[in-house]
Design a protein around this motif. Structure first.
Motif, PDB file in Angstrom:
ATOM      1  N   ILE A 226      56.146  41.154 -28.758  1.00  0.00           N
ATOM      2  CA  ILE A 226      55.114  40.629 -27.848  1.00  0.00           C
ATOM      3  C   ILE A 226      54.843  41.702 -26.804  1.00  0.00           C
ATOM      4  O   ILE A 226      55.790  42.240 -26.205  1.00  0.00           O
ATOM      5  N   SER A 227      53.602  42.013 -26.573  1.00  0.00           N
ATOM      6  CA  SER A 227      53.279  43.087 -25.636  1.00  0.00           C
ATOM      7  C   SER A 227      53.610  42.706 -24.192  1.00  0.00           C
ATOM      8  O   SER A 227      53.198  41.642 -23.729  1.00  0.00           O
ATOM      9  N   PHE A 266      52.599  42.352 -34.299  1.00  0.00           N
ATOM     10  CA  PHE A 266      52.511  42.519 -32.844  1.00  0.00           C
ATOM     11  C   PHE A 266      51.621  41.423 -32.261  1.00  0.00           C
ATOM     12  O   PHE A 266      50.510  41.198 -32.749  1.00  0.00           O
ATOM     13  N   ILE A 267      52.129  40.756 -31.237  1.00  0.00           N
ATOM     14  CA  ILE A 267      51.336  39.728 -30.562  1.00  0.00           C
ATOM     15  C   ILE A 267      50.849  40.322 -29.255  1.00  0.00           C
ATOM     16  O   ILE A 267      51.659  40.661 -28.371  1.00  0.00           O
ATOM     17  N   ILE A 268      49.540  40.496 -29.150  1.00  0.00           N
ATOM     18  CA  ILE A 268      48.975  41.032 -27.907  1.00  0.00           C
ATOM     19  C   ILE A 268      48.309  39.888 -27.161  1.00  0.00           C
ATOM     20  O   ILE A 268      48.054  38.825 -27.737  1.00  0.00           O
ATOM     21  N   ASP A 269      48.015  40.106 -25.899  1.00  0.00           N
ATOM     22  CA  ASP A 269      47.403  39.028 -25.135  1.00  0.00           C
ATOM     23  C   ASP A 269      45.964  38.811 -25.589  1.00  0.00           C
ATOM     24  O   ASP A 269      45.266  39.748 -25.972  1.00  0.00           O
ATOM     25  N   LYS A 270      45.525  37.556 -25.467  1.00  0.00           N
ATOM     26  CA  LYS A 270      44.155  37.229 -25.915  1.00  0.00           C
ATOM     27  C   LYS A 270      43.118  38.014 -25.110  1.00  0.00           C
ATOM     28  O   LYS A 270      42.019  38.284 -25.607  1.00  0.00           O
ATOM     29  N   MET A 271      43.481  38.432 -23.905  1.00  0.00           N
ATOM     30  CA  MET A 271      42.528  39.215 -23.105  1.00  0.00           C
ATOM     31  C   MET A 271      42.365  40.639 -23.647  1.00  0.00           C
ATOM     32  O   MET A 271      41.486  41.378 -23.226  1.00  0.00           O
ATOM     33  N   TYR A 289      47.095  36.067 -28.551  1.00  0.00           N
ATOM     34  CA  TYR A 289      47.520  34.758 -28.036  1.00  0.00           C
ATOM     35  C   TYR A 289      47.665  34.856 -26.520  1.00  0.00           C
ATOM     36  O   TYR A 289      47.730  35.964 -25.978  1.00  0.00           O
ATOM     37  N   ASP A 290      47.744  33.712 -25.861  1.00  0.00           N
ATOM     38  CA  ASP A 290      47.975  33.729 -24.415  1.00  0.00           C
ATOM     39  C   ASP A 290      49.456  34.047 -24.180  1.00  0.00           C
ATOM     40  O   ASP A 290      50.321  33.222 -24.450  1.00  0.00           O
TER      41      ASP A 290
END
Ligand code: GDP
Length: 309
Positions: A226-227, A266-271, A289-290
């Motif tokens: 997760i970033s 890799f899970i990056i932020d939805k922004m 994702y948030d």
């Protein structure tokens, strides 16, 4: 060996938030949490392991939830007296916290190693997950600034990560080998989760322990990170400054490049979703994702998402 275990790579505050969510999602007994010990420090004659303590207090439900570290409802009477004798009173060791440092130091003196001590502390505090130091050998992170070289904790707490960083040194890392069983836990894990922790001085330090990176590379498809960087900024702490110092772009893409050898997912932020193609070009499956964990509900939701992918 069963493939039920989840191996978690963790630093301190950022990691603890996700782990708090994970224990609502997975049976706590299935979590093998490998924790950075590169910011361990000796102060007031006591052995202090800041990241191990943050994760332990969180899982023992004793942590100060506002700050994300230390004990809840803490007092600082002992530290106020210690300040009369030591010039290291900038380290915010509370009275309850000091009890843990005294116990740990006593066990070290009796000949126990860091893994055994961590197990004993966890057992006494009722922690069900398996918290494992990244190694037993002492490793200490030093930061060189234009003024002087100092321990990471001094740079972080006393100087509030304001001075320019010229160099990062991991003293003792050449002797760091994983604790027995850790490589097998990685190889046989159901999934490996890299917490949104400082990529340089938390996760980066664990990655320098002999054999860890190689083991992760062999099970790349099972590795999920997760970033810790959202919209080119850290949520908290000096990850941005330290990433720049080692020549990385301060963005989730920079983190992905740093992890790409062993990162499958890799899970990056939805922004940051517009950056997804750049990360996928590195051969990493990318999800948006948030990821901002501002309350328990969001911690649990992110944990459930990571586990469900
Ligand atoms: P430390 O050792 O106590 O500084 O903690 P860690 O290394 O575990 O985590 C620091 C990193 O966590 C920083 O880079 C933060 O940007 C990141 N972080 C903290 N909270 C969050 C959050 O809610 N979401 C995400 N994505 N990252 C976070």
């Amino acid at each position: 060996m069963s493939e039920k275990n989840y191996v978690i790579l963790a630093g301190g505050v950022g990691a603890a938030k996700l782990i708090e969510g994970l224990v609502y999602t997975i049976e706590p007994e299935l979590l093998k949490i490998i924790v950075n010990t590169g910011d361990d420090i000796e102060l007031f004659g006591l052995k202090i392991c800041p990241d191990l303590d943050i994760i332990t207090y969180t899982l023992a439900n004793l942590v100060d939830k506002e700050k994300g570290w230390g004990f809840a409802k803490e007092t600082f009477n002992c530290l106020n007296i210690l300040k009369k004798f030591y010039n290291t009173g900038w380290f915010n060791a509370g009275d309850k916290d000091l009890a843990i440092h005294i116990y740990r130091t006593d066990l070290f003196r009796q000949g126990f190693n860091k893994t055994e001590i961590t197990n004993l502390i966890c057992q006494k505090l009722g922690v069900k997950s398996h918290i494992i130091p990244m190694c037993n050998a002492p490793v200490e992170t030093f930061i060189t600034t234009p003024e002087k070289s100092m321990h990471f904790e001094e740079y972080f707490i006393k100087y509030q990560y304001k001075p320019e960083v010229l160099n990062i040194e991991l003293k003792g890392i050449e002797n760091a080998v994983p604790v027995e069983g850790v490589i097998n836990y990685i190889k046989n894990a159901k999934r490996i989760i890299i917490c949104p922790s400082n990529p340089i001085v938390s996760i980066g330090t664990i990655l320098q322990v002999k054999g860890i990176k190689n083991a992760l590379t062999q099970v790349k498809d099972k590795v999920y990170a997760i970033s810790p960087i959202i919209k080119g900024e850290t949520v908290k702490g000096p990850a941005d400054v330290l990433m720049k110092c080692v020549g990385l772009d301060v963005s989730c893409v920079g983190v992905a490049r740093f992890y790409k050898e062993f990162l499958g997912n890799f899970i990056i932020d939805k922004m940051d979703c517009k950056l997804k193609p750049k990360i996928q070009d590195l051969g990493i499956k990318t999800y948006c994702y948030d990821t901002l964990m501002t309350n328990l509900r969001k911690k649990v939701k992110l944990a459930q998402y990571v586990v469900s992918l």
